[in-house]
Every structure is written in structure tokens, then in C-alpha cells.
Design a protein around this motif. Structure first.
Motif: not given
Length: 135
Positions: A95, A99, A102, A104, A106-111
Motif C-alpha cells: 500500500w 501510494s 502512483k 496523480s 490514479e486509484n491506489v488499489r488499481s496501482y
């Protein structure tokens, strides 16, 4: 009156030669020569017709031969793909890495999903010293 006698036997009929028979007969050497000529004609006809078919399907050879073609060597150098890497330190989590790196917006979960996919990870657990490729 004078009569002539001979000692020949006249009971046999005179021989007839092959040239006096009805129709035309050929000598065997002439027949062989004609068969050879016909066979040669068939073979040559087949070869030449095959050559004509190849030329027809290949296109006009004269047009290709007279058209100047410039050939330039293409220098293709393999491009080394340089990917960013992260060496896992003690206390790093997936995580935190996601974070931090990634883009700017962009979703943290998708990354995180991209990180797992690129690095062939099945879980989110990381080990110290492990190298992760960044997408």
C-alpha cells in the motif's frame, strides 16, 4: 519345235516380299524413331507450359528486372526497456509503495493490482530485499 526343260520344282508358289503386300508396313526402326519423337515432343511441351505458368503467376519478370530498386540497410538496435524498480526495505508495504509511486489521480488499489500483476505476486506480503518492478 523346240521345248526347254528345267530341273526346278514348280509346285511351289513364288515368294511374295513384304513390300508387295497390301497397305504400308513400317520397319521397326522407323516406328521406334517416331515413338521417341512423340515422347520428346510431349515432354518438351510439358516443360515449356510449366515454365509459362510459373512466369504468369510470378508476374512480369521484365518489369521487375528493369525497375531500379534502392536498398538501404536498416539499423535496428534493440531498445533496452528500463523499468523503475523498488528494493523492499524493512517495514515497507504494498500500500505504501503504491501510494508513493502512483500517478496523480490514479486509484491506489488499481496501482496495487498493476504491481501484483507485473511482479507475479499472489499476495500482498513482501520480504526485505525483494525487488519490485514499477508499472
Amino acid at each position: 519345235m523346240y521345248m526347254a526343260y528345267s530341273n526346278t520344282n514348280t509346285t511351289h508358289a513364288p515368294h511374295r516380299s513384304a513390300s508387295t503386300s497390301k497397305g504400308m508396313t513400317f520397319n521397326s526402326s522407323y516406328t521406334k524413331a517416331i515413338v521417341r519423337f512423340i515422347l520428346l515432343a510431349v515432354i518438351l511441351g510439358t516443360v515449356f507450359s510449366f515454365g509459362a505458368m510459373v512466369q504468369a503467376y510470378a508476374g512480369d519478370g521484365a518489369a521487375n528486372a528493369t525497375t531500379p530498386v534502392s536498398v538501404k540497410p536498416i539499423n535496428i538496435t534493440p531498445k533496452a526497456v528500463v523499468q523503475d524498480q523498488v528494493v523492499i526495505q524493512r517495514g515497507d508495504t504494498l500500500w505504501d509503495i503504491a501510494s508513493t509511486h502512483k500517478k496523480s489521480g490514479e486509484n491506489v488499489r488499481s496501482y496495487m493490482y498493476k504491481l501484483k500483476t507485473i511482479n507475479h505476486l499472489t499476495t500482498s506480503s513482501l520480504k526485505e530485499g525483494q525487488v519490485l518492478l514499477l508499472p
